[in-house]
Design an enzyme around this catalytic site. Structure first.
Site, PDB file in Angstrom:
ATOM      1  CE1 TYR A 111      -5.527   2.603  -6.125  1.00 55.88           C
ATOM      2  CE2 TYR A 111      -3.521   4.289  -5.405  1.00 55.88           C
ATOM      3  CZ  TYR A 111      -3.758   3.087  -5.296  1.00 55.88           C
ATOM      4  OH  TYR A 111      -3.004   2.259  -4.215  1.00 55.88           O
ATOM      5  CB  CYS A 126      -1.257   0.444   1.370  1.00 55.37           C
ATOM      6  SG  CYS A 126      -1.849   1.933   2.034  1.00 55.37           S
TER       7      CYS A 126
END
Length: 317
Positions: A182, A50
């Site tokens: 994203y 992450c």
């Protein structure tokens, strides 16, 4: 936690919407929110996959807080319920004694939060409850509230004189780059993707020019602006270029940013915090709406990260 159902993160116009409601409780020197800085009391829970957790990993390492704030590492491929401690013997975190990070969220007095089960999260080992998962505030507080326990040679990552500039730089990079990848990958329409793609590479071109005459993003020293941008750069070729369709060019095809990224990898030992196999496993095997087969690519070749960066000529260490 990255979501896995398109409907949960795509707006009506096809654009990606990130959940931004996090637990606002802070761990501070004075314990104003009920949680005072205390060596050994808290556990930072992360995933090496992450990028938001990577900021906290880097900050903890740079400040020399390893012996003060323990760290639990979740496996790279979570289920729809939670990040899990499947890397540990028996699939249980050895300090918290739980198999899923969700257990620490559920232990909170109010139960599960709107954000869902995200990393990084800091857990109070005395209660087993998540204290905060606000990735942006966590790194600031590690810098400003944990000063009594930082290493003697810890860099000042958030110097007071540069804070306004650091935040301005970080906000721009967050919108267009950190979250921009994203917005490309999870776009629900061609128009939304095209807009995110153009904004991403426009910002990368600006950063390429900006860093051509300076070693760091703000001032002449490493700051939180660098710590916040770098996790996206290190994942770019391994995940975002292919998986998120950010394919105008690779990081290795942007000479200034590529040299800048290698500089931090080598000079500040950022490379020791990276596991690109975890990165690839997470993105390609978790986002099955984007990659239905779950096949994880073998590339790219990462040997270039150790090649000389030549950044000494544009500024001091």
């Amino acid at each position: 936690m990255a979501e896995t159902k398109t409907g949960s993160y795509v707006a009506k116009d096809g654009s990606y919407e990130r959940k931004t409601r996090y637990i606002e409780t802070r761990i501070t020197r004075d314990g104003e929110d009920g949680f005072a800085v205390e060596p050994g009391r808290y556990r930072l829970v992360v995933s090496r996959a992450c990028p938001w957790a990577h900021r906290a990993i880097l900050t903890r390492m740079l400040l020399g807080l390893d012996d003060v704030l323990s760290m639990g590492v979740c496996g790279p491929v979570h289920d729809e319920d939670s990040w899990t401690f499947d890397l540990d013997p028996g699939g249980v975190d050895p300090v918290l004694g739980i198999p899923k990070l969700k257990d620490a969220y559920d232990a909170r007095p109010g139960g599960m939060t709107e954000s869902g089960v995200t990393v990084p999260a800091i857990v109070d080992t005395t209660t087993g409850q998540v204290v905060t998962n606000d990735f942006h505030q966590i790194v600031k507080d590690l810098v400003t509230e944990w000063t009594d326990f930082q290493g003697a040679d810890a860099p000042d990552l958030w110097p007071e004189a540069l804070r306004v500039e650091i935040e301005k730089m970080s906000d721009l990079n967050y919108r267009e780059v950190n979250n921009g990848v994203y917005r490309c990958g999870f776009a629900g329409s061609q128009e939304a993707y095209d807009d995110a793609f153009d904004r991403l590479f426009s910002r990368l071109a600006t950063l390429e020019e900006h860093l051509s005459s300076r070693r760091y993003l703000v001032g002449d020293q490493l700051t939180l602006a660098d710590v916040r941008l770098w996790p996206t750069l290190v994942r770019f070729d391994a995940a975002y270029h292919g998986h998120f369709k950010c394919n105008l060019r690779k990081l290795t095809e942007m000479p200034v940013l590529w040299a800048y990224a290698r500089d931090l990898w080598q000079t500040w030992d950022f490379g020791s915090t990276v596991d690109l196999e975890h990165v690839k496993a997470h993105y390609y095997a978790t986002h099955l709406d984007i990659n239905p087969t779950g096949i994880v690519p073998k590339g790219p070749d990462v040997s270039g990260w150790e090649e000389p960066h030549g950044r000494e000529v544009v500024g001091p260490r």
